[in-house]
Design an enzyme around this catalytic site. Structure first.
Site, short mmCIF file in Angstrom:
data_model
loop_
_atom_site.label_atom_id
_atom_site.label_comp_id
_atom_site.label_asym_id
_atom_site.label_seq_id
_atom_site.Cartn_x
_atom_site.Cartn_y
_atom_site.Cartn_z
N GLU A 8 0.86 -1.19 0.00
CA GLU A 8 0.00 0.00 0.00
C GLU A 8 0.90 1.24 0.00
OE1 GLU A 8 -2.14 0.67 3.82
OE2 GLU A 8 -1.32 -1.28 4.38
N CYS A 27 -3.34 -3.74 4.53
CA CYS A 27 -2.43 -4.75 5.10
C CYS A 27 -2.84 -6.17 4.72
CB CYS A 27 -2.37 -4.59 6.62
SG CYS A 27 -1.95 -2.92 7.10
N HIS A 76 -2.04 -10.04 12.47
CA HIS A 76 -1.50 -8.83 11.86
C HIS A 76 -1.11 -7.91 13.01
CE1 HIS A 76 -1.03 -5.11 9.81
NE2 HIS A 76 -2.16 -4.59 10.27
N1 CAA Z 1 1.39 3.44 30.61
C1 CAA Z 1 0.92 2.31 30.04
N2 CAA Z 1 -0.10 2.32 29.13
C2 CAA Z 1 -0.60 3.52 28.76
C3 CAA Z 1 -0.16 4.72 29.31
C4 CAA Z 1 0.89 4.66 30.28
N3 CAA Z 1 1.39 5.77 30.83
N4 CAA Z 1 -0.85 5.73 28.75
C5 CAA Z 1 -1.73 5.16 27.88
N5 CAA Z 1 -1.57 3.84 27.89
C6 CAA Z 1 -2.31 2.84 27.09
C7 CAA Z 1 -3.77 3.16 26.94
O1 CAA Z 1 -4.51 2.73 28.06
C8 CAA Z 1 -4.10 2.37 25.69
O2 CAA Z 1 -4.23 1.01 26.01
P1 CAA Z 1 -5.54 0.18 25.48
O3 CAA Z 1 -5.50 0.31 23.99
O4 CAA Z 1 -5.29 -1.20 25.97
O5 CAA Z 1 -6.72 0.87 26.05
C9 CAA Z 1 -2.82 2.48 24.85
O6 CAA Z 1 -1.79 2.90 25.75
C10 CAA Z 1 -2.91 3.50 23.73
O7 CAA Z 1 -3.37 4.69 24.27
P2 CAA Z 1 -4.44 5.58 23.51
O8 CAA Z 1 -5.56 4.72 23.02
O9 CAA Z 1 -4.76 6.76 24.33
O10 CAA Z 1 -3.50 6.00 22.26
P3 CAA Z 1 -3.76 7.00 21.11
O11 CAA Z 1 -5.09 7.65 21.20
O12 CAA Z 1 -2.59 7.89 21.11
O13 CAA Z 1 -3.78 6.08 19.79
C11 CAA Z 1 -3.72 4.33 18.23
C12 CAA Z 1 -3.40 4.75 19.68
C13 CAA Z 1 -5.22 4.47 17.98
C14 CAA Z 1 -3.32 2.87 18.05
C15 CAA Z 1 -2.92 5.24 17.26
O14 CAA Z 1 -1.54 5.01 17.44
C16 CAA Z 1 -3.27 5.04 15.81
O15 CAA Z 1 -4.17 5.67 15.29
N6 CAA Z 1 -2.53 4.14 15.09
C17 CAA Z 1 -2.78 3.88 13.67
C18 CAA Z 1 -3.99 3.00 13.41
C19 CAA Z 1 -3.75 1.54 13.78
O16 CAA Z 1 -2.64 1.07 13.88
N7 CAA Z 1 -4.86 0.79 13.92
C20 CAA Z 1 -4.77 -0.63 14.18
C21 CAA Z 1 -5.95 -1.38 13.61
S1 CAA Z 1 -6.03 -1.06 11.82
C22 CAA Z 1 -4.81 -2.07 11.18
O17 CAA Z 1 -4.34 -2.96 11.82
C23 CAA Z 1 -4.32 -1.82 9.79
C24 CAA Z 1 -2.99 -1.12 9.87
O18 CAA Z 1 -1.93 -1.74 9.84
C25 CAA Z 1 -3.01 0.34 9.99
#
Ligand code: CAA
Length: 384
Positions: A79, A111, A233
Site C-alpha cells: 500500500e 495490510c 497482523h
Molecule cells: N502506561 C501504560 N499504558 C498507557 C499509558 C501509560 N502511561 N498511557 C496510555 N496507555 C495505554 C492506553 O490505556 C491504551 O491502552 P488500550 O489500547 O489497551 O486501552 C494504549 O496505551 C494506547 O493509548 P491511547 O488509546 O490513548 O493511544 P492514542 O489515542 O494515542 O492512539 C492508536 C493509539 C489508535 C493505536 C494510534 O496510534 C493510531 O491511530 N494508530 C494507527 C492506526 C492503527 O494502527 N490501527 C490498528 C488497527 S487497523 C490495522 O491494523 C491496519 C494497519 O496496519 C493500519
C-alpha cells in the site's frame, strides 16, 4: 499435493529510532509507547529506499539461480506503491534477473495485500505444480510527525517463495474471509501519509477477528486446542493482544495462558521494527518460528487484516526441518546490525525525498538495491 512456503526472507532498513526517545520528544509517558502500544524501536527508511528496493532486498535473501528459473508468478502486496500504473513486481523482475515468462503484478488492499497474494499463489501452484510463486509484502507505514499514528510507523519487507515443496509451512484449505466497506484507514492518492480513525480501526480489527473465529470454528469444527499458536497482523504489538483478549473466558485458562506465551514469541521482531503494514503478519510468523519452541506438525492459525476492510483467518502446518530452510543468520543480522538515529535526524529524513532530475550517490547506500535517480519522472533503480 502439499503447497506452502518453501522459503521466507526479511528486510528492514538499516536505521531506527528508539521509541522511548520518540515518547520524550512528543511529551508522552514512555510507558504509553512501550507498554500501551508495545513498541521498542521503529525502522526509518533511507531516502533511496521504497517498497521496490525493500522487496528486492528481502527476495534476494531467498532466491538463487535454481529457484529463480522455476518462478512463474511474482506478486508484490503493497500500500506504499511508487507508481499508479506500473507494478512494483516489474522492477523486481529486472533487479533480481527473473525469467520473462512470469506473470508479475501488484496487489493493493491495505495490510491484506500479501495474504491475497499468498492465497492466489497457492491456487497458481495447485494449477502448475512444477512452478513456484514469489510473493512479497513490502511497505513503509507513514502517519506523519506528531500524529497519534506516528508511534505505529515502521518499514520493511517479507518475501515468500510458494511451491509444492513447502519446507517451512504447509497451507491448509481451511480459510474463512470477509470484506466490508469501512472508513477506518485510507491514503488518498495525493497523500504520502495515511489517515486513520485509530480507535475505530482497533474496533473493526477486533470485530473481524471475532466474526471470523466464530465462523472458522463452525465451518471446520475447530477449537483453540487445535492450534499451537494464533498469529495476528501486528500494526503495533498491543493490537493482536487486544484481539486475543476476546478469547479470555471462552477457552480454558491453560490454553489462553499458553496462547499468550506463543504470542510473545511472535511479536519479538515486530517490537524492534514497527509496522510493516501487509508484511506485519508474516514478520510475526518469522518471529514466532525463530523465537518459540514450535515443533514440526504444529498447527498455526493466522489472522490477516487490511483496513478498508478485508479479513482472513486461515491455518497452516509447520514443516519438519523448517529452521534449516530459513536463513536465520541473515534475518538476525538485518535486525541486529542497525544504527540508531536521533529523533531530529529521523524528522529530517521523513521530509526528505528524491525529486525529478536528482540522483543518489551509491557510496551513501547501505544495502544492495536503491533508487538511483528520477529522470523524466521515471524511477530508475540499481543494484550495487
Ligand atoms: N502506561 C501504560 N499504558 C498507557 C499509558 C501509560 N502511561 N498511557 C496510555 N496507555 C495505554 C492506553 O490505556 C491504551 O491502552 P488500550 O489500547 O489497551 O486501552 C494504549 O496505551 C494506547 O493509548 P491511547 O488509546 O490513548 O493511544 P492514542 O489515542 O494515542 O492512539 C492508536 C493509539 C489508535 C493505536 C494510534 O496510534 C493510531 O491511530 N494508530 C494507527 C492506526 C492503527 O494502527 N490501527 C490498528 C488497527 S487497523 C490495522 O491494523 C491496519 C494497519 O496496519 C493500519
Amino acid at each position: 499435493m502439499d503447497i506452502g512456503i518453501e522459503k521466507i526472507g526479511f528486510y528492514t532498513p538499516k536505521q531506527y529510532i528508539d521509541i522511548v526517545e520518540l515518547a520524550q520528544a512528543r511529551n508522552q509517558d514512555p510507558d504509553k509507547f512501550t507498554i500501551g502500544i508495545g513498541q521498542d524501536k521503529q525502522a526509518v527508511p533511507a531516502v533511496y529506499e521504497d517498497a521496490v528496493t525493500m522487496a528486492a532486498e528481502a527476495s534476494n535473501q531467498i532466491l538463487d539461480s535454481d529457484n529463480k528459473s522455476d518462478i512463474g508468478l511474482v506478486i508484490v502486496g503493497t500500500e506504499s506503491s511508487v507508481d499508479e500504473s506500473k507494478a512494483a513486481a516489474l522492477y523486481l523482475t529486472e533487479l533480481l534477473n527473473l525469467p520473462e515468462n512470469v506473470r508479475a503484478f501488484e496487489i493493493k488492499e491495505a495490510c491484506y495485500g500479501a495474504t491475497a497474494g499468498l492465497q492466489m499463489a497457492k491456487n497458481f501452484v495447485a494449477a502448475h505444480p512444477d512452478k513456484k510463486a514469489l510473493v512479497v509484502a513490502s511497505d513503509i507505514a507513514r502517519y506523519g510527525i506528531n500524529t497519534p499514528g506516528e508511534v505505529t510507523q515502521g518499514a520493511g519487507s517479507v518475501a515468500m517463495l510458494i511451491s509444492s515443496e513447502p519446507k517451512v509451512l504447509k497451507l491448509t484449505d481451511q480459510t474463512v474471509y470477509m470484506s466490508r466497506n469501512v472508513g477506518d484507514f485510507w491514503r488518498p492518492t495525493f497523500s504520502k501519509t495515511a489517515f486513520a480513525r485509530g480507535k475505530f480501526s482497533n474496533q473493526i480489527y477486533i470485530e473481524f477477528f471475532e466474526t471470523l473465529w466464530a465462523r472458522y470454528q463452525k465451518e471446520f469444527g475447530a477449537t483453540a486446542d487445535d492450534f499451537k499458536a494464533m498469529l495476528y497482523h501486528i500494526p503495533y504489538t498491543k493490537m493482536g493482544a487486544k484481539a486475543m483478549r476476546t478469547l479470555d473466558g471462552k477457552i480454558s485458562a491453560e490454553k489462553y495462558a499458553q496462547l499468550q506465551t506463543e504470542y510473545q514469541a511472535s511479536i519479538k521482531f515486530g517490537r524492534e521494527v514497527g509496522n510493516l503494514y501487509t508484511g506485519s503478519l508474516y514478520l510475526g510468523l518469522i518471529s514466532y518460528l525463530l523465537n518459540s519452541d514450535v515443533k514440526p506438525d504444529d498447527n498455526l492459525l493466522l489472522f490477516s487484516y487490511g483496513s478498508g476492510a478485508v479479513g482472513e483467518l486461515y491455518s497452516a502446518e509447520v514443516v519438519d526441518g523448517f529452521k534449516d530452510n530459513i536463513n536465520v543468520q541473515a534475518i538476525k543480522s538485518v535486525i541486529d546490525d542497525r544504527e540508531k538515529i536521533s529523533i531530529s535526524d529521523y524528522e529530517k529524513i521523513f521530509s526528505d525525498s528524491i525529486e525529478d532530475g536528482q540522483s543518489v550517490d551509491p557510496e551513501t547506500v547501505t544495502g544492495k538495491f536503491y533508487l538511483k535517480e528520477i529522470k523524466e519522472n521515471e524511477r530508475l533503480y540499481s543494484a550495487k
